[in-house]
Structure formats: structure tokens, C-alpha cells
Design a protein around this motif. Sequence first.
Motif, short mmCIF file in Angstrom:
data_model
loop_
_atom_site.label_atom_id
_atom_site.label_comp_id
_atom_site.label_asym_id
_atom_site.label_seq_id
_atom_site.Cartn_x
_atom_site.Cartn_y
_atom_site.Cartn_z
N ASP A 73 12.15 31.20 6.81
CA ASP A 73 12.71 30.80 8.10
C ASP A 73 11.77 30.00 8.99
N GLY A 74 10.58 29.67 8.52
CA GLY A 74 9.66 28.85 9.29
C GLY A 74 8.88 29.59 10.36
N THR A 75 9.03 30.90 10.46
CA THR A 75 8.31 31.69 11.45
C THR A 75 6.80 31.51 11.28
N VAL A 76 6.09 31.27 12.40
CA VAL A 76 4.63 31.16 12.37
C VAL A 76 4.05 32.56 12.26
N ILE A 77 3.34 32.80 11.17
CA ILE A 77 2.76 34.11 10.86
C ILE A 77 1.31 34.20 11.32
N GLY A 78 0.62 33.07 11.32
CA GLY A 78 -0.78 33.05 11.69
C GLY A 78 -1.38 31.67 11.44
N SER A 79 -2.68 31.66 11.22
CA SER A 79 -3.42 30.42 11.04
C SER A 79 -4.43 30.60 9.92
N VAL A 80 -4.65 29.52 9.18
CA VAL A 80 -5.67 29.52 8.14
C VAL A 80 -6.37 28.16 8.22
N ALA A 81 -7.67 28.15 8.00
CA ALA A 81 -8.41 26.90 8.11
C ALA A 81 -9.48 26.83 7.04
N VAL A 82 -9.76 25.61 6.63
CA VAL A 82 -10.90 25.33 5.76
C VAL A 82 -11.51 24.03 6.25
N TRP A 83 -12.82 24.00 6.33
CA TRP A 83 -13.49 22.81 6.83
C TRP A 83 -14.80 22.59 6.08
N GLU A 84 -15.14 21.32 5.97
CA GLU A 84 -16.38 20.94 5.30
C GLU A 84 -17.56 21.23 6.22
N VAL A 85 -18.54 21.93 5.69
CA VAL A 85 -19.75 22.24 6.44
C VAL A 85 -20.84 21.22 6.11
N SER A 86 -20.94 20.83 4.84
CA SER A 86 -21.93 19.86 4.40
C SER A 86 -21.39 19.08 3.21
N ALA A 87 -21.15 17.80 3.42
CA ALA A 87 -20.70 16.95 2.31
C ALA A 87 -21.82 16.79 1.29
N HIS A 89 -24.08 18.80 0.39
CA HIS A 89 -24.32 19.99 -0.42
C HIS A 89 -23.02 20.61 -0.94
N GLY A 90 -21.90 19.96 -0.67
CA GLY A 90 -20.61 20.44 -1.19
C GLY A 90 -20.22 21.81 -0.67
N ARG A 91 -20.47 22.05 0.62
CA ARG A 91 -20.16 23.37 1.19
C ARG A 91 -19.01 23.29 2.19
N ALA A 92 -18.17 24.29 2.13
CA ALA A 92 -17.05 24.42 3.07
C ALA A 92 -16.96 25.88 3.52
N GLU A 93 -16.20 26.09 4.57
CA GLU A 93 -16.01 27.43 5.10
C GLU A 93 -14.53 27.64 5.38
N LEU A 94 -14.09 28.89 5.28
CA LEU A 94 -12.69 29.18 5.57
C LEU A 94 -12.57 30.37 6.50
N GLY A 95 -11.42 30.42 7.17
CA GLY A 95 -11.11 31.52 8.08
C GLY A 95 -9.61 31.66 8.21
N PHE A 96 -9.18 32.79 8.73
CA PHE A 96 -7.74 33.06 8.86
C PHE A 96 -7.52 34.11 9.92
N VAL A 97 -6.30 34.10 10.46
CA VAL A 97 -5.86 35.13 11.39
C VAL A 97 -4.35 35.28 11.22
N VAL A 98 -3.88 36.53 11.25
CA VAL A 98 -2.46 36.81 11.06
C VAL A 98 -1.96 37.66 12.22
N ASN A 99 -0.80 37.30 12.73
CA ASN A 99 -0.14 38.08 13.77
C ASN A 99 0.02 39.52 13.27
N PRO A 100 -0.30 40.53 14.09
CA PRO A 100 -0.19 41.92 13.65
C PRO A 100 1.19 42.30 13.11
N LYS A 101 2.25 41.63 13.56
CA LYS A 101 3.60 41.91 13.06
C LYS A 101 3.71 41.65 11.56
N PHE A 102 2.82 40.80 11.03
CA PHE A 102 2.92 40.37 9.64
C PHE A 102 1.73 40.83 8.78
#
Length: 183
Positions: A73-87, A89-102
Motif C-alpha cells: 500500500d505504499g505506507t512509509v515504514i522507515g528509512s534506510v541509507a547507504v553512503w560512500e565514505v571513501s572512494a 578505499h572502497g568503503r561505505a556505511e549504512l544505517g536504518f530506522v523503522v517506525n515502532p508500529k512496524f
Amino acid sequence: MFTLTTERLVLRDFTLGDEDAVHQYASDPVVCRYVDWGPNTLAVTRAFLADATLEAAGVERRSFTLAITSKVDGTVIGSVAVWEVSAAHGRAELGFVVNPKFQGQGYASEAASAVLELAFARLGAQRVQATCRPENSASASVLTKIGMVEEGRMRAHMVIRGTVVDSLLFAAVQPEIASADFA
């Protein structure tokens, strides 16, 4: 608009129309207790969405901050991200957060696993890392479930609302990198 589809989710770029759904979890002190942001004011949530939409407009994207939405149904459940830390050295980082309802339904694992693959495939990362507070057993469980390995405890790693806190460091490396023989 960038989208990434999993079994139950569509991970997509945020829009300004996501304000109410994002603010619902981003303003919750319980959601924010382990992170260095929030609880958000409405102005901060709007600034987050403005930054995320600006990031999405980039031609050569090196970061993806995505809405976790229900495929049904398209409901927004939370957020997830990945980003390059160092091109270099080929390093990236990730993070996430989810609404407590889900929470507790496997959505964080499903979304984090997808962006982990995105980091290796699209960003060309050799190593992807993530951190969480030692007391955040739910996030540690997600990171382990998606194949990340706990590498250790970083003492006095961050300051969250005036308190110095430790972090657990998790990482995953490209499978062929992990098994390479550099002798």
C-alpha cells in the motif's frame, strides 16, 4: 526516482510528501534514543526531506537515503541509507530506522540487506560498515542477520545529547575480497 524492490518492500527516494510519515517516527524520543539525531522538530524533518530530495537529484549518486515503503500500500515504514565514505578505499556505511508500529516484522533486515547489496553493486564498495549502541540489541541482530560481522567496540565513539557513548562496529566485505589470497 530511484527504486529498489524486495519481496515485501519498495525502497524509494523520499519526496516532500513523506513529511507526516517521517515526522511520526523521527519525532519519537524512543526511536531516537540510540542515535545522534532527533527527536526531530517539524523544521528538522522538513530539512531532512529537503536534503534527501536534493541528494536524489544528483547525477553521480554516491549516497542513497531511501524511504522504506510497503509494496502492498505504499505506507512509509522507515528509512534506510547507504553512503560512500571513501572512494579511494572502497568503503561505505549504512544505517536504518523503522517506525515502532512496524518493528519486529523483519522490515529492517530486508531493507538493510538490499542496500548492502546496492553498496557492493552500484557504489563498488569493498567494505560496508555500520554502528549501533551496545544496548541496541535489535539493530545488532539486524546487522548480524544480513551477514555483517561484529568487529569490536569503539569506546567513547560518539556524543549523544551530551553523553559520551560507545558503539559496536559491524562490517561486511565483498565475498571475493574476503576470500582473496594476498600472500
